[in-house]
Write a protein that holds these residues in place. Structure first.
Motif, PDB file in Angstrom:
ATOM      1  N   GLY A 125       0.584  -1.296   0.215  1.00 54.35           N
ATOM      2  CA  GLY A 125       0.504  -0.376   0.289  1.00 54.35           C
ATOM      3  C   GLY A 125       0.733   1.253  -0.338  1.00 54.35           C
ATOM      4  N   GLY A 126       2.058   1.631   0.234  1.00 56.40           N
ATOM      5  CA  GLY A 126       3.241   2.078   0.310  1.00 56.40           C
ATOM      6  C   GLY A 126       3.283   2.480   2.008  1.00 56.40           C
ATOM      7  N   PHE A 127       2.309   2.567   2.944  1.00 53.99           N
ATOM      8  CA  PHE A 127       2.735   2.497   3.888  1.00 53.99           C
ATOM      9  C   PHE A 127       3.200   2.061   5.230  1.00 53.99           C
ATOM     10  CE2 PHE A 127       0.803   6.384   1.592  1.00 53.99           C
ATOM     11  CZ  PHE A 127       1.737   7.243   2.364  1.00 53.99           C
ATOM     12  N   GLU A 128       4.419   2.118   6.109  1.00 52.35           N
ATOM     13  CA  GLU A 128       4.422   0.801   7.436  1.00 52.35           C
ATOM     14  C   GLU A 128       3.916   1.381   8.569  1.00 52.35           C
ATOM     15  OE1 GLU A 128       5.327  -2.232   7.231  1.00 52.35           O
ATOM     16  OE2 GLU A 128       6.159  -2.101   5.330  1.00 52.35           O
ATOM     17  N   ARG A 129       3.113   0.917   9.790  1.00 51.14           N
ATOM     18  CA  ARG A 129       2.663   1.447  10.758  1.00 51.14           C
ATOM     19  C   ARG A 129       2.705   2.248  11.023  1.00 51.14           C
ATOM     20  NH1 ARG A 129      -2.125   0.221  13.249  1.00 51.14           N
ATOM     21  NH2 ARG A 129      -2.781  -1.155  11.400  1.00 51.14           N
ATOM     22  N   GLU A 130       4.509   2.043  10.983  1.00 50.64           N
ATOM     23  CA  GLU A 130       4.734   2.939  11.992  1.00 50.64           C
ATOM     24  C   GLU A 130       5.251   4.702  11.502  1.00 50.64           C
ATOM     25  OE1 GLU A 130       6.192   0.736  11.304  1.00 50.64           O
ATOM     26  OE2 GLU A 130       7.482  -0.477  12.765  1.00 50.64           O
ATOM     27  N   MET A 131       4.535   4.561  10.183  1.00 53.02           N
ATOM     28  CA  MET A 131       4.726   6.449   9.875  1.00 53.02           C
ATOM     29  C   MET A 131       3.152   6.546   9.481  1.00 53.02           C
ATOM     30  SD  MET A 131       6.211   8.284   7.842  1.00 53.02           S
ATOM     31  CE  MET A 131       7.503   7.725   6.075  1.00 53.02           C
ATOM     32  N   LEU A 132       2.313   5.757   9.478  1.00 51.75           N
ATOM     33  CA  LEU A 132       0.851   6.626   9.325  1.00 51.75           C
ATOM     34  C   LEU A 132       0.417   6.996  11.497  1.00 51.75           C
ATOM     35  CD1 LEU A 132      -1.078   4.186   7.155  1.00 51.75           C
ATOM     36  CD2 LEU A 132      -0.257   6.354   6.722  1.00 51.75           C
ATOM     37  N   ASP A 133       1.547   5.762  11.707  1.00 51.38           N
ATOM     38  CA  ASP A 133       0.798   6.380  13.327  1.00 51.38           C
ATOM     39  C   ASP A 133       1.402   7.208  13.634  1.00 51.38           C
ATOM     40  OD1 ASP A 133      -0.160   4.010  14.454  1.00 51.38           O
ATOM     41  OD2 ASP A 133       1.150   2.818  15.053  1.00 51.38           O
ATOM     42  N   GLN A 134       3.075   8.346  13.056  1.00 53.05           N
ATOM     43  CA  GLN A 134       3.829   9.127  13.328  1.00 53.05           C
ATOM     44  C   GLN A 134       3.324  10.507  12.638  1.00 53.05           C
ATOM     45  OE1 GLN A 134       5.806  10.046  15.232  1.00 53.05           O
ATOM     46  NE2 GLN A 134       7.309   7.890  15.287  1.00 53.05           N
ATOM     47  N   LEU A 135       2.000  10.006  11.617  1.00 55.10           N
ATOM     48  CA  LEU A 135       1.467  10.979  10.360  1.00 55.10           C
ATOM     49  C   LEU A 135       0.144  11.757  11.422  1.00 55.10           C
ATOM     50  CD1 LEU A 135       1.985  10.477   7.068  1.00 55.10           C
ATOM     51  CD2 LEU A 135       2.983  12.365   8.307  1.00 55.10           C
ATOM     52  N   ILE A 136      -0.118  10.498  12.184  1.00 53.49           N
ATOM     53  CA  ILE A 136      -1.477  10.875  12.409  1.00 53.49           C
ATOM     54  C   ILE A 136      -1.129  11.155  14.471  1.00 53.49           C
ATOM     55  CG2 ILE A 136      -3.014   9.404  14.145  1.00 53.49           C
ATOM     56  CD1 ILE A 136      -4.136   8.406  11.336  1.00 53.49           C
ATOM     57  N   ASP A 137      -0.210  11.191  14.924  1.00 53.65           N
ATOM     58  CA  ASP A 137       0.231  11.596  16.017  1.00 53.65           C
ATOM     59  C   ASP A 137       0.618  12.865  15.974  1.00 53.65           C
ATOM     60  OD1 ASP A 137       0.584   9.120  17.318  1.00 53.65           O
ATOM     61  OD2 ASP A 137       2.185   8.698  17.882  1.00 53.65           O
ATOM     62  N   LEU A 138       0.969  13.419  15.022  1.00 58.14           N
ATOM     63  CA  LEU A 138       1.485  14.436  14.799  1.00 58.14           C
ATOM     64  C   LEU A 138      -0.044  15.837  14.547  1.00 58.14           C
ATOM     65  CD1 LEU A 138       4.028  17.023  14.113  1.00 58.14           C
ATOM     66  CD2 LEU A 138       3.951  16.063  11.913  1.00 58.14           C
ATOM     67  N   LEU A 139      -0.572  15.029  13.932  1.00 58.19           N
ATOM     68  CA  LEU A 139      -2.452  15.436  13.512  1.00 58.19           C
ATOM     69  C   LEU A 139      -2.896  15.721  14.552  1.00 58.19           C
ATOM     70  CD1 LEU A 139      -4.551  14.600  10.436  1.00 58.19           C
ATOM     71  CD2 LEU A 139      -5.207  14.209  12.624  1.00 58.19           C
ATOM     72  N   GLU A 140      -2.768  14.878  14.908  1.00 54.10           N
ATOM     73  CA  GLU A 140      -3.464  15.112  16.865  1.00 54.10           C
ATOM     74  C   GLU A 140      -2.644  15.939  17.714  1.00 54.10           C
ATOM     75  OE1 GLU A 140      -3.937  10.860  17.947  1.00 54.10           O
ATOM     76  OE2 GLU A 140      -5.809  10.748  16.479  1.00 54.10           O
ATOM     77  N   ALA A 141      -1.855  16.587  17.602  1.00 57.01           N
ATOM     78  CA  ALA A 141      -0.928  17.335  18.887  1.00 57.01           C
ATOM     79  C   ALA A 141      -1.176  18.539  18.190  1.00 57.01           C
ATOM     80  CB  ALA A 141       0.875  16.643  18.344  1.00 57.01           C
ATOM     81  N   ASN A 142      -0.995  18.289  16.896  1.00 54.81           N
ATOM     82  CA  ASN A 142      -0.904  20.234  16.057  1.00 54.81           C
ATOM     83  C   ASN A 142      -1.041  19.765  14.370  1.00 54.81           C
ATOM     84  OD1 ASN A 142       0.014  22.413  14.693  1.00 54.81           O
ATOM     85  ND2 ASN A 142       1.405  22.835  17.102  1.00 54.81           N
TER      86      ASN A 142
END
Lengths: 272, 272
Positions: A132-149
């Motif tokens: 699909g193009g993404f490992e879970r770690e990358m999506l976790d980081q992007l969503i963590d960032l989205l939720e924080a700021n």
């Protein structure tokens, strides 16, 4: 009492026998179609709308339970078309809306004459034998960032999604588009978008589908697009010259032209 | 005539019989070790240096041909240690330097008593049956952005690499670190870093290796780390509580403690 069309901020322009509906992607609203939709107004009725929780859609439309799956958004689309007495529309969908469109078409094939999918991906996460193009770690980081700021997140996400760094205005504009989104709705929609897995639904799509593939699309890379193409029966694939994930923003002329051909061609399009 | 140590901006601190060398990752310099290295100065000689083209390394060290592969950087490391008469050092390497360390240890196992690899990946690109974590489209976009606008690129890359969005100071500091890099050297190093494939080299590494794995590391996700662990003979794997790709920046205490244990343990470490 507002109609469902009003609540989805529906705008209809143009004249013609057929209806073309444009469905925007994550974090956006109908304004992303501003350079593509007018090309259809001369001979079609063009319908623009905002997904629940985005753009100027009535905030009350958003329901945490209903919208915890893409199917909730698909039910919205069905309800909207039904409320307006529309059927056999051509649906032009971008990114996550391609899967919303697929789910709606599986439930109600009568509503759709055809679907044009721009940058579709049935699943963003890599899996055994699936890219699909993404490992879970990358999506976790992007969503963590989205939720924080949310604003910082938009500044990271926009250049990745838009590409075309030689024309930074597109990225700047897209940051603004994302920042118009209300994080209280966009944040849960991010999880739904990025962690949905529609792979098993693809073979059930029974309406004519044309897939538009960009070059260097980091959100819907080659293997993800190939999966959608191979699993939706009879789907056609057209490769654009456009790069990035948002050709309707960065390359509106080529996108409009290609969509027009997809709507009129019965024989397979050039480049299939 | 400056010595090679001077040209690599070598700093040595601390006292002890053994030498611990810290090797920084892409776009950084030795300052990234500032919160970890001091923990070793009480009982080791601690050597910090800057890779060619980064930090305060002599710009003349950088050679477009030599540094067009990671092996060029490995030859630098060998030459540096030889010039100082050092051998049997403990090398603590982060990110791309883990592969530079591996290549150096394959050529000259005598130089290394052990290697600690923080967030190693032998290949960032996904491939048939291999999950490095990135599709080519994503790396193309990131490198296009880097080449067009290094500062914008740093702003995108930093939050992805650092993670921990609840502590934005780390990201802000890392943007500054990246922006100290000279794009004329960092840009080609980005291609070398992100498109290198060291998978076939891993089985040739003959020195003791301990791998430190972070949670939610988007640069070295689970399958990439697992590959390094499985293919380097006898390597040990320690999972940190730290999240992101730069535990030496965001979680220096846990990192220092874990590295210390790796240096002293002969028996497999806890968590292996």
């Amino acid at each position: 009492m507002a109609t469902l069309a009003e609540r989805h901020n529906v705008r209809i322009r143009g004249e013609g026998n057929s209806v073309v509906v444009f469905a925007h992607g994550f974090g956006c609203d109908q304004l992303v179609w501003k350079d593509v939709a007018p090309a259809f107004e001369g001979d079609h009725r063009v319908l623009l709308f905002d997904l629940a929780g985005l753009g100027r859609a009535d905030p009350e439309l958003y329901d945490r339970q209903r919208h915890s799956t893409l199917d909730g958004y698909a039910l919205d689309l069905i309800a909207l078309l039904d409320s307006m007495g529309l059927s056999q529309v051509h649906l032009v969908a971008h990114s996550v809306s391609t899967m919303i469109a697929a789910l709606a078409a599986i439930r109600r094939p009568d509503l759709f004459a055809s679907i044009v999918m721009i940058g579709p991906s049935a699943c963003y996460l890599n899996d055994d034998g699936y890219r699909g193009g993404f490992e879970r770690e990358m999506l976790d980081q992007l969503i963590d960032l989205l939720e924080a700021n949310f604003v910082d997140w938009a500044r990271v996400f926009a250049p990745i999604v838009i590409g075309n760094p030689d024309r930074p205005k597109f990225t700047d504009d897209f940051v603004e588009t994302l920042c118009r989104a209300d994080p209280q709705f966009a944040t849960p929609f991010a999880r739904v978008t990025f962690f949905s897995d529609c792979r098993e639904d693809m073979p059930k799509v029974g309406v004519p589908v044309t897939i538009l593939q960009c070059q260097e699309d980091p959100v819907a890379p080659e293997p993800a697009i190939a999966f959608v193409h191979e699993t939706i029966p009879g789907s056609r694939l057209v490769r654009l010259e456009a790069t990035g994930h948002c050709p309707h923003i960065t390359h509106p002329e080529e996108t409009a032209e290609t969509v027009r051909r997809a709507l009129t061609d019965v024989a397979p399009a050039a480049g299939t």
